[in-house]
Design a protein around this motif. Structure first.
Motif, short mmCIF file in Angstrom:
data_model
loop_
_atom_site.label_atom_id
_atom_site.label_comp_id
_atom_site.label_asym_id
_atom_site.label_seq_id
_atom_site.Cartn_x
_atom_site.Cartn_y
_atom_site.Cartn_z
N PRO A 180 8.93 21.33 14.20
CA PRO A 180 9.61 22.63 14.14
C PRO A 180 9.07 23.64 15.14
O PRO A 180 9.75 24.62 15.45
CB PRO A 180 9.38 23.07 12.69
CG PRO A 180 8.19 22.29 12.22
CD PRO A 180 8.27 20.98 12.92
N GLU A 181 7.86 23.39 15.65
CA GLU A 181 7.30 24.32 16.62
C GLU A 181 7.89 24.11 18.02
O GLU A 181 7.60 24.89 18.94
CB GLU A 181 5.78 24.17 16.67
CG GLU A 181 5.27 22.90 17.34
CD GLU A 181 5.31 21.65 16.45
OE1 GLU A 181 4.73 20.62 16.86
OE2 GLU A 181 5.94 21.70 15.37
N ASP B 90 12.08 24.01 25.40
CA ASP B 90 10.67 24.04 25.80
C ASP B 90 10.29 22.87 26.70
O ASP B 90 9.30 22.94 27.44
CB ASP B 90 9.76 23.97 24.55
CG ASP B 90 10.02 25.10 23.58
OD1 ASP B 90 10.45 26.18 24.03
OD2 ASP B 90 9.77 24.89 22.37
N ILE B 91 11.02 21.78 26.59
CA ILE B 91 10.51 20.52 27.14
C ILE B 91 11.01 20.18 28.53
O ILE B 91 10.65 19.15 29.09
CB ILE B 91 10.83 19.35 26.18
CG1 ILE B 91 12.34 19.20 26.00
CG2 ILE B 91 10.15 19.56 24.84
CD1 ILE B 91 12.72 18.03 25.10
N VAL B 92 11.83 21.05 29.13
CA VAL B 92 12.35 20.79 30.48
C VAL B 92 11.35 21.29 31.52
O VAL B 92 10.81 22.39 31.42
CB VAL B 92 13.71 21.45 30.67
CG1 VAL B 92 14.13 21.41 32.15
CG2 VAL B 92 14.76 20.76 29.81
N ASN C 258 3.83 18.77 28.31
CA ASN C 258 4.07 19.46 27.05
C ASN C 258 4.20 18.41 25.94
O ASN C 258 5.10 17.57 25.98
CB ASN C 258 5.35 20.29 27.15
CG ASN C 258 5.64 21.09 25.89
OD1 ASN C 258 5.07 20.84 24.83
ND2 ASN C 258 6.55 22.04 26.00
N PRO C 259 3.33 18.42 24.93
CA PRO C 259 3.40 17.40 23.87
C PRO C 259 4.75 17.38 23.15
O PRO C 259 5.10 16.35 22.54
CB PRO C 259 2.28 17.83 22.91
CG PRO C 259 1.34 18.65 23.74
CD PRO C 259 2.21 19.35 24.75
N CYS C 260 5.51 18.47 23.23
CA CYS C 260 6.81 18.50 22.57
C CYS C 260 7.78 17.47 23.16
O CYS C 260 8.69 17.00 22.48
CB CYS C 260 7.42 19.90 22.65
SG CYS C 260 6.54 21.14 21.68
#
Length: 837
Positions: free
Chosen positions: A182-183, A188-190, A210-212
């Protein structure tokens, strides 16, 4: 062709619920429905349920996934949808009814023989959910894709889906929450600034710092796991997929998907035309990898493939064969041989294609309509002896690809050889397999696997008579009692412990250097000829069989434009290329320059060098025999030049000028045939004279002691022989031996070892010695039996280093351990069999 493929994939993406291809979630999920390459392999081989016996019912749920390490123990057998999507011209061909029909046809006709993978290629998805995860097309699967997957599983089969790298712009903009994280959001991941992720520029590249990003891939893999997906084809992988200059690099994507899928027991297949320079990476991360372009001809309603698309795979496998084996397989794309005239191949070509897939230990997944298999095609793909060759998992290698009459072979773990005799030429031909070329000393019995017939015994080799155009003979060769078998350093049966590398300029290749003797007769009034040209530069004409052309090349002769030997090779399609492997210290790419030519990309030993312009302003006319790119002062050894067409109407090759290492004190001589005037011609060898393999002229060997003598490092060619030559320049080839197959493995670390397990009564180890080598310890069955000094003042090849011929008949292991010196080189083991069972 590439633009047509791109258009097809883009069209499929556009019709998928109107959603822009969603790389990972959507495009990757299949929205990019017609990847610029071809269909992928389907699913794991060793995780599937055992094939049912003929006449039994296999409609039981598939078992839980096997340990990921067990996935790729064998190449899988199955079916993929993409060839039929292309042939039908309908990206929506992959409906629930069609997939179920293919599954049922496989269950009825092929599953008793081991086929049990159903792979659905691009275009299967329709949208994304609130977490950016793919949602199957409701139009294609009105009762849900799960119903189809369950049907496939109930048939005892595996199910596969298609993805590509990246994420779609739409999902990026929506900033959707990532399931289980959910964080994190899909915004965020691009990677910033935004970059292209795939060949077709469908999606955005992910930022795996980014770990996401990993969590997003994990969420997709988790969804697939809940659906029961067993296999993923991951397309548009770079370096590869037409782009190898690292302007696109999907290795981070591959790593993330590998982690996510393998932790869930899902087979991971990479596509397409993977860059061989990164083969070790693909082998570490995946279960299979496509080695070339699409097999489809993109000629809807006419044919599935063409002979040209099969023929081009031979030189590709000559490079890739050593990278396949248990744990990961070379993928040749769909095998389209089951639907008769619809295949686009003759019967002989269909058998040849099936043979190539089988001996390459490539996943054998059909691209045909399984509901319309003809009897000939069904017989091809269900021949138990041929399937056994494939499932043995030992990729074959060629004796040479510098001929249209090719012999390919594999030494199997049981001591038998698989031997395929391919006629790639335009006329029927006799083809001979010499046992010595396979590493076999001694007789052998021969069985024809396609005919299912024993052919008797042969002492030194076997000749297949009248192999038809584009035809093949496939043999099982069983060595006779007390035969000796030699195993090269790159055999799958040889295991390395430590930090070993193949070649890297530690090898010595067999080579020859021309000595040009200008013969004249002064008694006729002829003046002494001018000194011949330096023999260190050898011209390789465009029709040399060692040049491998990829694409639809033509040859033009008698142009009268000043071409070398009055001929050139030419090609029009961008992406076409030629490749040539040479031994030497330099090379020139010689071609024509003209207004019709454009840019070409030059690669040396797999590394991009530069983009070269072969264009000439119309006001300058035409450049003839122009060296547009050159390399010099290379380390002496094996090098590969590749040139790829980038722009312009045409790319041409006229010749290649190869610079050889200087192996002789002089490369030229003059001989006067006038009575009493001629003298012996002497030349000094600049390599250890023990490495001399012989002399020849026009293919005929000179006789040592009669035509020439060797004393120390001096070769003396007798005047009596030279007097028999016609006047003019006579080229005498002075040949030197090299390491077996021109390759070695080497390590610089003490304690590193190389081992070989065998069943027999004797074993020997041979290889190089050199000033940079030291001592080794030899062990038999774990016990130290010898210490061998591999040091010598000069680099020597094929030296006998150890032998033991009094072993009891049984299973043994020889191990060689480095104990001193800068390098240890390994070349070959040989062993003697009492009898191959």
């Amino acid at each position: 062709m590439h633009e047509r493929k791109k258009l097809l994939r883009t069209t499929i993406a556009a019709v998928t619920a109107g959603v822009v291809a969603l790389s990972i979630g959507l495009a990757g999920a299949g929205t990019a429905a017609a990847t610029e390459e071809t269909p992928p392999p389907d699913t794991p081989a060793a995780t599937e349920a055992p094939s049912p016996e003929p006449g039994t019912d296999a409609r039981t749920p598939t078992p839980d996934p096997a340990d990921p390490a067990e996935l790729a123990t064998k190449p899988y057998l199955g079916w993929s949808s993409y060839s039929m999507q292309v042939y039908s011209g309908d990206s929506k061909w992959i409906t629930a009814d069609q997939i179920i029909a293919q599954s049922d046809a496989m269950h009825e006709k092929l599953q008793p023989f081991g086929y049990d993978h159903i792979n659905v290629d691009s275009g299967w998805n329709g949208s994304v959910d609130g977490n950016g995860l793919p949602v199957p097309s409701a139009e294609l699967y009105p009762d849900g894709l799960q119903t189809v997957i369950d049907h496939v599983h109930a048939n005892g089969q595996k199910f596969g889906l298609y993805f590509i790298p990246g994420i779609s712009p739409d999902v990026y903009e929506q900033a959707l929450p990532i399931a289980g994280a959910p964080e994190c959001t899909t915004h965020d991941i691009v990677k910033q600034p935004i970059q292209q992720a795939d060949y077709w520029n469908i999606g955005y590249r992910l930022d795996f710092a980014n770990p996401c990003s990993q969590k997003y891939i994990d969420s997709i893999a988790n969804l697939l796991d809940t659906w029961g997906v067993d296999f993923v084809k991951f397309d548009s992988v770079t370096p590869g997929s037409g782009i190898s200059d690292l302007s696109l690099d999907a290795r981070d994507d591959v790593s993330a998907w590998s982690q996510a899928l393998h932790s869930r027991g899902i087979w991971f297949e990479l596509s397409w035309a993977l860059d061989i320079n990164y083969a070790d990476y693909w082998k570490e991360k995946a279960d299979g990898w496509r080695v070339d372009w699409d097999v489809e001809c993109y000629c809807a309603h006419e044919a599935l493939t063409t002979w040209e698309n099969i023929d081009r795979l031979f030189p590709r496998m000559a490079d890739w064969w050593r990278h396949g084996g248990p744990g990961g397989w070379n993928d040749l794309d769909s095998l389209d041989v089951g639907n008769g005239s619809m295949d686009g191949l003759t019967r002989d070509e269909r058998r040849t294609a099936t043979t190539l897939w089988a001996i390459s230990a490539a996943p054998m997944y059909l691209g045909n309509d399984l509901t319309q298999l003809d009897q000939f095609g069904l017989d091809l793909v269900t021949n138990k002896e041929v399937l056994a060759v494939n499932q043995a998992g030992t990729p074959a290698q060629p004796v040479s690809i510098a001929t249209k009459k090719q012999v390919w072979y594999a030494l199997n773990a049981d001591g038998t050889y698989t031997v395929a005799l391919f006629n790639l030429g335009r006329t029927d031909a006799d083809i001979t397999a010499n046992w010595a070329d396979l590493g076999l000393a001694g007789g052998a019995s021969v069985r024809d696997l396609w005919a299912g017939k024993n052919l008797g015994s042969a002492d030194t080799g076997f000749t297949a008579d009248d192999v038809p155009i584009h035809g093949v003979r496939l043999l099982k060769v069983t060595p006779a009692k007390k035969a000796n078998l030699t195993v090269n350093d790159d055999s799958l049966r040889v295991s390395y412990d430590g930090d070993w590398a193949r070649n890297g300029n530690t090898e010595v290749a067999a080579t020859s250097q021309p000595l040009t003797v200008s013969v004249f007769d002064s008694s006729t009034g002829a003046a002494p000829p001018a000194t011949p040209a330096d023999g260190r530069t050898v011209a390789v004409n465009d029709n040399d069989p060692g040049i491998v052309y990829t694409g639809s090349w033509g040859q033009s002769g008698n142009r009268g434009l000043g071409d070398f030997n009055d001929d050139v090779h030419y090609v029009e399609a961008n992406g076409s290329s030629f490749q040539y492997t040479f031994q030497g210290t330099g090379i020139d790419y010689v071609t024509e320059t003209h207004e019709s030519q454009g840019d070409v990309d030059v690669y040396l030993d797999g590394v991009f060098q530069q983009t070269v312009s072969t264009h000439l302003d119309p006001s300058q006319g035409r450049g003839v025999q122009v060296a547009v790119w050159s390399a010099s002062d290379l380390p002496n050894g094996s090098h590969t030049l590749q040139v790829v067409k980038k722009s312009g109407a045409f790319m041409l090759l006229d010749k290649l000028d190869v610079t050889l290492e200087s192996l002789l004190s002089t490369s030229t001589a003059v001989f006067d045939q006038a009575p009493g005037a001629g003298a012996d011609v002497a030349v000094e060898v600049l390599r250890d004279p023990g490495e001399l393999a012989g002399l020849s002229h026009d293919g005929a060997a000179l006789v040592a002691g009669t035509d020439y003598d060797v004393s120390g490092s001096t070769i003396t060619i007798r005047s009596a022989y030279l007097a028999t030559l016609p006047t003019g320049d006579a080229v005498i080839d002075v040949a030197f031996r090299g390491d077996l197959h021109d390759d070695v493995h080497a390590t610089s670390t003490n304690g590193d070892s190389v081992s070989f397990a065998f069943r027999g009564t004797g074993v020997s180890w041979s290889g190089p010695t050199g000033p940079d080598q030291g001592t080794v310890e030899v062990r038999l069955d774990g016990a130290v039996v010898a210490t061998v000094d591999t040091h010598s003042d000069a680099r020597l090849t094929a030296q006998p280093l150890f032998s033991s011929d009094d072993l009891r008949d049984g299973d043994h292991t020889i191990t060689v351990v480095k104990t001193s010196g800068t390098l240890l080189r390994h070349d070959a083991f040989s062993y003697t069999v009492k009898k191959v069972k």
